[in-house]
Scaffold this motif. Sequence first.
Motif, PDB file in Angstrom:
ATOM      1  N   ASN A 134       0.817  -1.217   0.000  1.00  0.00           N
ATOM      2  CA  ASN A 134       0.000   0.000   0.000  1.00  0.00           C
ATOM      3  C   ASN A 134       0.851   1.268   0.000  1.00  0.00           C
ATOM      4  N   ASN A 135       1.990   1.233   0.707  1.00  0.00           N
ATOM      5  CA  ASN A 135       2.758   2.447   0.976  1.00  0.00           C
ATOM      6  C   ASN A 135       4.087   2.555   0.220  1.00  0.00           C
ATOM      7  N   ARG A 136       4.566   1.477  -0.373  1.00  0.00           N
ATOM      8  CA  ARG A 136       5.922   1.490  -0.939  1.00  0.00           C
ATOM      9  C   ARG A 136       6.130   2.606  -1.959  1.00  0.00           C
ATOM     10  N   GLU A 137       5.277   2.678  -2.969  1.00  0.00           N
ATOM     11  CA  GLU A 137       5.447   3.694  -4.011  1.00  0.00           C
ATOM     12  C   GLU A 137       5.340   5.098  -3.429  1.00  0.00           C
ATOM     13  N   SER A 138       4.424   5.294  -2.498  1.00  0.00           N
ATOM     14  CA  SER A 138       4.255   6.608  -1.876  1.00  0.00           C
ATOM     15  C   SER A 138       5.511   7.040  -1.148  1.00  0.00           C
ATOM     16  N   LEU A 139       6.126   6.111  -0.423  1.00  0.00           N
ATOM     17  CA  LEU A 139       7.344   6.435   0.315  1.00  0.00           C
ATOM     18  C   LEU A 139       8.449   6.909  -0.627  1.00  0.00           C
ATOM     19  N   LEU A 140       8.570   6.271  -1.773  1.00  0.00           N
ATOM     20  CA  LEU A 140       9.598   6.637  -2.744  1.00  0.00           C
ATOM     21  C   LEU A 140       9.266   7.952  -3.453  1.00  0.00           C
ATOM     22  N   VAL A 141       8.029   8.101  -3.877  1.00  0.00           N
ATOM     23  CA  VAL A 141       7.624   9.308  -4.606  1.00  0.00           C
ATOM     24  C   VAL A 141       7.795  10.541  -3.725  1.00  0.00           C
ATOM     25  N   PHE A 142       7.416  10.438  -2.463  1.00  0.00           N
ATOM     26  CA  PHE A 142       7.543  11.598  -1.577  1.00  0.00           C
ATOM     27  C   PHE A 142       9.010  11.982  -1.388  1.00  0.00           C
ATOM     28  N   MET A 143       9.893  11.001  -1.258  1.00  0.00           N
ATOM     29  CA  MET A 143      11.319  11.311  -1.152  1.00  0.00           C
ATOM     30  C   MET A 143      11.813  12.066  -2.381  1.00  0.00           C
ATOM     31  N   GLU A 144      11.322  11.684  -3.542  1.00  0.00           N
ATOM     32  CA  GLU A 144      11.767  12.320  -4.789  1.00  0.00           C
ATOM     33  C   GLU A 144      11.356  13.784  -4.881  1.00  0.00           C
ATOM     34  N   GLN A 145      10.342  14.191  -4.101  1.00  0.00           N
ATOM     35  CA  GLN A 145       9.886  15.583  -4.147  1.00  0.00           C
ATOM     36  C   GLN A 145      10.899  16.552  -3.560  1.00  0.00           C
ATOM     37  N   VAL A 146      11.913  16.049  -2.837  1.00  0.00           N
ATOM     38  CA  VAL A 146      12.953  16.924  -2.293  1.00  0.00           C
ATOM     39  C   VAL A 146      13.742  17.578  -3.424  1.00  0.00           C
ATOM     40  N   HIS A 147      13.607  17.047  -4.633  1.00  0.00           N
ATOM     41  CA  HIS A 147      14.303  17.594  -5.803  1.00  0.00           C
ATOM     42  C   HIS A 147      13.390  18.480  -6.654  1.00  0.00           C
ATOM     43  N   ARG A 148      12.353  19.027  -6.055  1.00  0.00           N
ATOM     44  CA  ARG A 148      11.441  19.917  -6.782  1.00  0.00           C
ATOM     45  C   ARG A 148      11.653  21.347  -6.297  1.00  0.00           C
ATOM     46  N   GLY A 149      11.775  22.291  -7.217  1.00  0.00           N
ATOM     47  CA  GLY A 149      11.962  23.691  -6.841  1.00  0.00           C
ATOM     48  C   GLY A 149      13.264  24.237  -7.374  1.00  0.00           C
ATOM     49  N   ILE A 150      13.957  25.036  -6.559  1.00  0.00           N
ATOM     50  CA  ILE A 150      15.237  25.608  -6.967  1.00  0.00           C
ATOM     51  C   ILE A 150      16.301  25.265  -5.931  1.00  0.00           C
ATOM     52  N   LYS A 151      17.535  25.266  -6.370  1.00  0.00           N
ATOM     53  CA  LYS A 151      18.663  25.036  -5.471  1.00  0.00           C
ATOM     54  C   LYS A 151      19.849  25.833  -5.981  1.00  0.00           C
ATOM     55  N   GLY A 152      20.835  26.013  -5.143  1.00  0.00           N
ATOM     56  CA  GLY A 152      22.009  26.735  -5.595  1.00  0.00           C
ATOM     57  C   GLY A 152      22.948  27.022  -4.447  1.00  0.00           C
ATOM     58  N   ILE A 153      23.939  27.864  -4.743  1.00  0.00           N
ATOM     59  CA  ILE A 153      24.924  28.277  -3.751  1.00  0.00           C
ATOM     60  C   ILE A 153      25.055  29.790  -3.824  1.00  0.00           C
ATOM     61  N   VAL A 154      25.163  30.401  -2.667  1.00  0.00           N
ATOM     62  CA  VAL A 154      25.395  31.841  -2.586  1.00  0.00           C
ATOM     63  C   VAL A 154      26.878  32.055  -2.265  1.00  0.00           C
ATOM     64  N   TRP A 155      27.612  32.700  -3.199  1.00  0.00           N
ATOM     65  CA  TRP A 155      29.045  32.915  -3.041  1.00  0.00           C
ATOM     66  C   TRP A 155      29.340  34.391  -2.826  1.00  0.00           C
TER      67      TRP A 155
END
Length: 636
Positions: free
Chosen positions: A510-531
């Motif tokens: 019931n939960n396996r795919e959900s657990l994986l999909v939710f983890m993948e959402q950490v890669h949604r949005g913007i990211k970067g470094i401030v130098w």
Amino acid sequence: MWMGGRAPPPPPPVSCKCPPMGLETLKIDDFQLHASTMRRYGLGAHRGRLNIQAGLYDDDLYDGAWCAGRNDPLQWLEVDARRLTKFTGVITQGRSSLWSSDWVTSYKVFVSNDSHTWVTLKNGSQDLIFIGNKEKEIPVLNMFPVAAVARYIRVNPRSWFNRGSICMRVEILGCPMPDSQNYYHRRNEITTTDNLDFKHHSYKEMRHLMKVVNEMCPNITRIYNIGKSHSGQKLYAIEISDNPGEHEPGEPEFRYTAGSHGNEVLGRELLLLLMQFMCQEYLSGSPRIRHLVHETRIHLLPSVNPDGYDKALEVGSELSGWSLGRWSQDGVDIHHNFPDLNSILWEAETKKWIPRKMLNHHVPIPEWYQSKNSTVAAETRALVSWMEKIPFVLGGNLQGGELVVTFPYDRTRSQGVSREQTPTPDDHVFRWLAFSYASTHRLMTDARRRVCHTEDFAKEDGTINGASWHTAAGSMNDFSYLHTNCFELSMYVGCDKFPHESELAEEWENNRESLLVFMEQVHRGIKGIVWDMQGRGIANATIQVEGIGHDIRTAADGDYWRLLNPGEYSITVRAEGYSASSKVCEVGYDIGATRCDFTVSRTNLSRIKEIMERYNKQPIRQPLRPPCRLEIDGKR
């Protein structure tokens, strides 16, 4: 217990008896439950399920038991197994209610193959009369002296609390007899192909399993502890990453926690299964898991409240009831034991202190909360320290007893209101994150499924704003959002808080795919470094998104991650001593955060201050030069 004839042999150990048939887990559907009479629809046979919870008022449509329409010994509650079954026992509770006290104190049991001719369970020539409940919440198990094979089973109350009525919640223990032709069995059967350890693990067994995973995948796992429980048990976590033990600039940190309520056991076992699964899949070369491990630092903390879990485990999955083991050893609800930062922020907003006197993010913890005399559990203090130490971006805490994903805020903004939609400035992002889990769960968004207790969350796509469900101050979700960069949600992963061991494989599916999909959402949005201009990362720089009144900060290396839905955003970076910098960053629909780096220069004022610091804050003196003399026609 039972009365009549000689005493039966003692009940077999848990591992030997037949499992619950599934009244609590809803494997037994409403059409399989029948009753002689009912007081009203909200107290019909379909509500006679073990641990079912009532609505707030006794006239709710969803009430907390089956209650007979009359109080006499002719009443019964019937379960149709839809196939021949070896019945071995019955578990009973009274009615869940804040206002009424109703339970059955003794009962008989009948079985039948056709629902017309019934046979009473006997001990020799005497009818067995089983001792029922002494109050309404603690489950009571009665094992049959001899198993009975039949399709139908009835529980017939013989006596009840003298100031109450005939009301029951029930679970039946039974083993289905082999029947490959049974349509209902084939339709409902869920199997898994994953070779995992589907069992309930004691604290020692949990620690051993984590060690086994670490030994199988030593290059991508690390075991550590974040602190100790009230009784001194270590709170173990496992890290899964291609460089365990090290924060890599540009790589987001993700966490799952479970078991803050010790009796909500399913989440604990799901995380133990998840770490096994990810290790096996990584070793087998799964592109999806390898990408997740290489691009994310994942932390799994399966048992936040091991003391509470031990209490629930001691009596077992069928007998722990609704609340045994919920709280920490010193009686604290860990999930709602965090400082109430909502009130501090909202008061500052009302007084128009933001951003002049106070920021809209990283709200500081009040001094009183940090004192030794405050009512803060050891487990909560460990969690707070952990959350402050690691720059988590996204987190999920696994709960039990429902099928829904909740998101902040969890506290209503209006005083004295128990339910009210209370969105965060990132409400659209939170709704997407919640839906990403619920929509990939096998049951959460299924409109045909039966409600667990009183709320039909499937109508809301399996998600709900926490405060619009029930208000709760000091939740882990609100604290995480207001004090750190991390967006935290709660996943209620099953109607049954402590499912029988035989249900774990299905719950994993019931939960396996959900657990994986939710983890993948950490890669949604913007990211970067401030130098800075010398290429050094700037820590604690503020990342502002135009139109969203909640900022985040860069980590120690100057890296940041900002969860956002697809669209174009104007981003501004501010850091003390540096000039502000802005740019437009676009977020696409595909998984993978958009890179959005910033290079900022020092302000003139900060340069002056730096020079003054270098000269011990003394006025800057220029070296003396001889006065200039003009020469005209070779003369001075």
